[in-house]
Design a protein around this motif. Structure first.
Motif, PDB file in Angstrom:
ATOM      1  N   ASP A  46       4.426 -14.511 -11.992  1.00 49.37           N
ATOM      2  CA  ASP A  46       3.429 -13.551 -11.534  1.00 49.37           C
ATOM      3  C   ASP A  46       3.079 -13.969 -10.121  1.00 49.37           C
ATOM      4  O   ASP A  46       2.291 -14.894  -9.910  1.00 49.37           O
ATOM      5  CB  ASP A  46       2.204 -13.586 -12.460  1.00 49.37           C
ATOM      6  N   ASN A  47       3.678 -13.296  -9.149  1.00 53.67           N
ATOM      7  CA  ASN A  47       3.487 -13.710  -7.753  1.00 53.67           C
ATOM      8  C   ASN A  47       2.036 -13.586  -7.319  1.00 53.67           C
ATOM      9  O   ASN A  47       1.526 -14.420  -6.572  1.00 53.67           O
ATOM     10  CB  ASN A  47       4.380 -12.878  -6.831  1.00 53.67           C
ATOM     11  N   ALA A  48       1.367 -12.559  -7.781  1.00 52.71           N
ATOM     12  CA  ALA A  48      -0.020 -12.344  -7.367  1.00 52.71           C
ATOM     13  C   ALA A  48      -0.934 -13.461  -7.864  1.00 52.71           C
ATOM     14  O   ALA A  48      -1.902 -13.829  -7.195  1.00 52.71           O
ATOM     15  CB  ALA A  48      -0.513 -10.997  -7.872  1.00 52.71           C
ATOM     16  N   MET A  49      -0.610 -13.994  -9.048  1.00 54.71           N
ATOM     17  CA  MET A  49      -1.447 -15.037  -9.638  1.00 54.71           C
ATOM     18  C   MET A  49      -0.897 -16.430  -9.371  1.00 54.71           C
ATOM     19  O   MET A  49      -1.500 -17.417  -9.799  1.00 54.71           O
ATOM     20  CB  MET A  49      -1.542 -14.819 -11.159  1.00 54.71           C
ATOM     21  N   ASN A  50       0.235 -16.521  -8.677  1.00 52.81           N
ATOM     22  CA  ASN A  50       0.874 -17.812  -8.429  1.00 52.81           C
ATOM     23  C   ASN A  50       1.106 -18.573  -9.727  1.00 52.81           C
ATOM     24  O   ASN A  50       0.766 -19.759  -9.856  1.00 52.81           O
ATOM     25  CB  ASN A  50       0.044 -18.669  -7.463  1.00 52.81           C
ATOM     26  N   ARG A  51       1.665 -17.866 -10.703  1.00 53.05           N
ATOM     27  CA  ARG A  51       1.938 -18.476 -11.991  1.00 53.05           C
ATOM     28  C   ARG A  51       3.395 -18.282 -12.388  1.00 53.05           C
ATOM     29  O   ARG A  51       4.021 -17.284 -12.030  1.00 53.05           O
ATOM     30  CB  ARG A  51       1.043 -17.880 -13.074  1.00 53.05           C
ATOM     31  N   VAL A  52       3.884 -19.233 -13.144  1.00 57.09           N
ATOM     32  CA  VAL A  52       5.206 -19.103 -13.746  1.00 57.09           C
ATOM     33  C   VAL A  52       5.051 -19.411 -15.229  1.00 57.09           C
ATOM     34  O   VAL A  52       4.208 -20.228 -15.621  1.00 57.09           O
ATOM     35  CB  VAL A  52       6.232 -20.038 -13.070  1.00 57.09           C
ATOM     36  N   TYR A  53       5.851 -18.729 -16.031  1.00 55.77           N
ATOM     37  CA  TYR A  53       5.745 -18.851 -17.470  1.00 55.77           C
ATOM     38  C   TYR A  53       7.094 -19.238 -18.069  1.00 55.77           C
ATOM     39  O   TYR A  53       8.153 -18.955 -17.482  1.00 55.77           O
ATOM     40  CB  TYR A  53       5.294 -17.528 -18.083  1.00 55.77           C
ATOM     41  N   LEU A  54       7.039 -19.842 -19.237  1.00 54.13           N
ATOM     42  CA  LEU A  54       8.254 -20.114 -19.995  1.00 54.13           C
ATOM     43  C   LEU A  54       7.996 -19.700 -21.438  1.00 54.13           C
ATOM     44  O   LEU A  54       7.241 -20.358 -22.151  1.00 54.13           O
ATOM     45  CB  LEU A  54       8.646 -21.593 -19.925  1.00 54.13           C
ATOM     46  N   GLN A  55       8.600 -18.586 -21.824  1.00 54.11           N
ATOM     47  CA  GLN A  55       8.514 -18.130 -23.206  1.00 54.11           C
ATOM     48  C   GLN A  55       9.624 -18.805 -23.993  1.00 54.11           C
ATOM     49  O   GLN A  55      10.803 -18.644 -23.660  1.00 54.11           O
ATOM     50  CB  GLN A  55       8.655 -16.609 -23.274  1.00 54.11           C
ATOM     51  N   MET A  56       9.241 -19.545 -25.017  1.00 57.16           N
ATOM     52  CA  MET A  56      10.207 -20.313 -25.796  1.00 57.16           C
ATOM     53  C   MET A  56      10.222 -19.784 -27.233  1.00 57.16           C
ATOM     54  O   MET A  56       9.211 -19.867 -27.931  1.00 57.16           O
ATOM     55  CB  MET A  56       9.844 -21.797 -25.785  1.00 57.16           C
ATOM     56  N   ASN A  57      11.337 -19.230 -27.637  1.00 51.06           N
ATOM     57  CA  ASN A  57      11.506 -18.695 -28.978  1.00 51.06           C
ATOM     58  C   ASN A  57      12.562 -19.489 -29.735  1.00 51.06           C
ATOM     59  O   ASN A  57      13.349 -20.224 -29.131  1.00 51.06           O
ATOM     60  CB  ASN A  57      11.918 -17.224 -28.910  1.00 51.06           C
ATOM     61  N   SER A  58      12.581 -19.313 -31.045  1.00 54.00           N
ATOM     62  CA  SER A  58      13.569 -19.991 -31.899  1.00 54.00           C
ATOM     63  C   SER A  58      13.630 -21.483 -31.587  1.00 54.00           C
ATOM     64  O   SER A  58      14.712 -22.057 -31.403  1.00 54.00           O
ATOM     65  CB  SER A  58      14.951 -19.351 -31.715  1.00 54.00           C
ATOM     66  N   LEU A  59      12.478 -22.094 -31.514  1.00 54.64           N
ATOM     67  CA  LEU A  59      12.411 -23.501 -31.122  1.00 54.64           C
ATOM     68  C   LEU A  59      13.084 -24.395 -32.154  1.00 54.64           C
ATOM     69  O   LEU A  59      13.055 -24.130 -33.365  1.00 54.64           O
ATOM     70  CB  LEU A  59      10.960 -23.919 -30.916  1.00 54.64           C
ATOM     71  N   LYS A  60      13.679 -25.459 -31.639  1.00 54.11           N
ATOM     72  CA  LYS A  60      14.392 -26.430 -32.455  1.00 54.11           C
ATOM     73  C   LYS A  60      13.765 -27.809 -32.270  1.00 54.11           C
ATOM     74  O   LYS A  60      13.159 -28.070 -31.220  1.00 54.11           O
ATOM     75  CB  LYS A  60      15.863 -26.491 -32.027  1.00 54.11           C
ATOM     76  N   PRO A  61      13.930 -28.693 -33.238  1.00 57.10           N
ATOM     77  CA  PRO A  61      13.375 -30.045 -33.057  1.00 57.10           C
ATOM     78  C   PRO A  61      13.877 -30.722 -31.782  1.00 57.10           C
ATOM     79  O   PRO A  61      13.128 -31.483 -31.154  1.00 57.10           O
ATOM     80  CB  PRO A  61      13.865 -30.782 -34.315  1.00 57.10           C
ATOM     81  N   GLU A  62      15.093 -30.432 -31.366  1.00 53.15           N
ATOM     82  CA  GLU A  62      15.627 -31.053 -30.143  1.00 53.15           C
ATOM     83  C   GLU A  62      14.997 -30.503 -28.872  1.00 53.15           C
ATOM     84  O   GLU A  62      15.265 -31.005 -27.781  1.00 53.15           O
ATOM     85  CB  GLU A  62      17.150 -30.901 -30.080  1.00 53.15           C
ATOM     86  N   ASP A  63      14.145 -29.487 -28.997  1.00 50.96           N
ATOM     87  CA  ASP A  63      13.384 -29.003 -27.841  1.00 50.96           C
ATOM     88  C   ASP A  63      12.135 -29.844 -27.607  1.00 50.96           C
ATOM     89  O   ASP A  63      11.431 -29.638 -26.612  1.00 50.96           O
ATOM     90  CB  ASP A  63      12.975 -27.543 -28.029  1.00 50.96           C
ATOM     91  N   THR A  64      11.842 -30.757 -28.510  1.00 54.21           N
ATOM     92  CA  THR A  64      10.667 -31.621 -28.364  1.00 54.21           C
ATOM     93  C   THR A  64      10.781 -32.445 -27.092  1.00 54.21           C
ATOM     94  O   THR A  64      11.777 -33.143 -26.878  1.00 54.21           O
ATOM     95  CB  THR A  64      10.529 -32.549 -29.581  1.00 54.21           C
ATOM     96  N   ALA A  65       9.763 -32.355 -26.245  1.00 56.46           N
ATOM     97  CA  ALA A  65       9.786 -33.041 -24.951  1.00 56.46           C
ATOM     98  C   ALA A  65       8.469 -32.781 -24.226  1.00 56.46           C
ATOM     99  O   ALA A  65       7.681 -31.929 -24.645  1.00 56.46           O
ATOM    100  CB  ALA A  65      10.952 -32.534 -24.096  1.00 56.46           C
ATOM    101  N   VAL A  66       8.283 -33.502 -23.144  1.00 59.56           N
ATOM    102  CA  VAL A  66       7.238 -33.145 -22.184  1.00 59.56           C
ATOM    103  C   VAL A  66       7.863 -32.168 -21.197  1.00 59.56           C
ATOM    104  O   VAL A  66       8.922 -32.450 -20.625  1.00 59.56           O
ATOM    105  CB  VAL A  66       6.686 -34.376 -21.457  1.00 59.56           C
ATOM    106  N   TYR A  67       7.230 -31.026 -21.026  1.00 53.26           N
ATOM    107  CA  TYR A  67       7.737 -29.982 -20.140  1.00 53.26           C
ATOM    108  C   TYR A  67       6.952 -30.008 -18.826  1.00 53.26           C
ATOM    109  O   TYR A  67       5.716 -30.020 -18.827  1.00 53.26           O
ATOM    110  CB  TYR A  67       7.616 -28.621 -20.811  1.00 53.26           C
ATOM    111  N   TYR A  68       7.714 -30.002 -17.732  1.00 50.74           N
ATOM    112  CA  TYR A  68       7.129 -30.083 -16.401  1.00 50.74           C
ATOM    113  C   TYR A  68       7.444 -28.820 -15.606  1.00 50.74           C
ATOM    114  O   TYR A  68       8.579 -28.321 -15.626  1.00 50.74           O
ATOM    115  CB  TYR A  68       7.695 -31.270 -15.635  1.00 50.74           C
ATOM    116  N   CYS A  69       6.458 -28.361 -14.877  1.00 49.70           N
ATOM    117  CA  CYS A  69       6.626 -27.279 -13.927  1.00 49.70           C
ATOM    118  C   CYS A  69       6.892 -27.899 -12.549  1.00 49.70           C
ATOM    119  O   CYS A  69       6.344 -28.963 -12.226  1.00 49.70           O
ATOM    120  CB  CYS A  69       5.345 -26.456 -13.898  1.00 49.70           C
TER     121      CYS A  69
END
Length: 120
Positions: free
Chosen positions: A74-97
Motif C-alpha cells: 500500500d504505497n499511500a500507507m507505506n506498508r507491505v503485507y505478506l498473506q500466508m496460506n496453507s502454512l506448513k510446520p517448515e514455515d516456522t521462523a522469525v519473519y523480517y521485513c
C-alpha cells in the motif's frame, strides 16, 4: 534512515493462514526500490521469501512459498503485507521485513522481526 515495524505473527495450525504487515517510516518511499520479506528458522540462515517493486508492483517469490504466499503493498500507507496460506510446520521462523533503497543493491534496512509458529 528507514524504520520498519512488523506485526501479525503468531501461532497457527498447519493448513492455516496468517497475514503479516510491515509499516515503514523515515525516508520517503520514493527512495524505495523493493520491499521484501525474509525469514530465519532456528539453526538456519536467513532466507529470502518474497519481494515487491515499490514502483510497478512486480513480485518475486522463493520456490518454497510460491502459490501459498502473496506479497502486496500500500504505497499511500507505506506498508507491505505478506498473506500466508496453507502454512506448513517448515514455515516456522522469525519473519523480517526489509527495504532495498534505490541507491543500493542490497536490502539495507531491516525490521526487528515477528515470530510465526506453525504447529503440526
Amino acid at each position: 534512515q528507514v524504520q520498519l515495524e512488523e506485526s501479525g505473527g503468531g501461532l497457527v495450525q498447519a493448513g492455516g493462514s496468517l497475514r503479516l504487515s510491515c509499516a515503514a517510516s523515515g525516508r520517503t518511499s520514493s527512495n524505495y526500490d523493493y520491499m521484501g520479506w525474509f525469514r530465519q528458522a532456528p539453526g538456519k540462515e536467513r532466507e529470502f521469501v518474497a519481494r515487491i517493486a515499490w514502483s510497478g508492483g512486480s513480485t518475486s517469490y522463493a520456490d518454497s512459498v510460491k502459490g501459498r504466499f502473496t506479497i502486496s503493498r500500500d504505497n499511500a500507507m507505506n506498508r507491505v503485507y505478506l498473506q500466508m496460506n496453507s502454512l506448513k510446520p517448515e514455515d516456522t521462523a522469525v519473519y523480517y521485513c526489509a527495504v532495498r533503497p534505490r541507491w543500493s543493491v542490497r536490502f539495507d534496512y531491516w525490521g526487528q522481526g515477528t515470530q510465526v509458529t506453525v504447529s503440526s
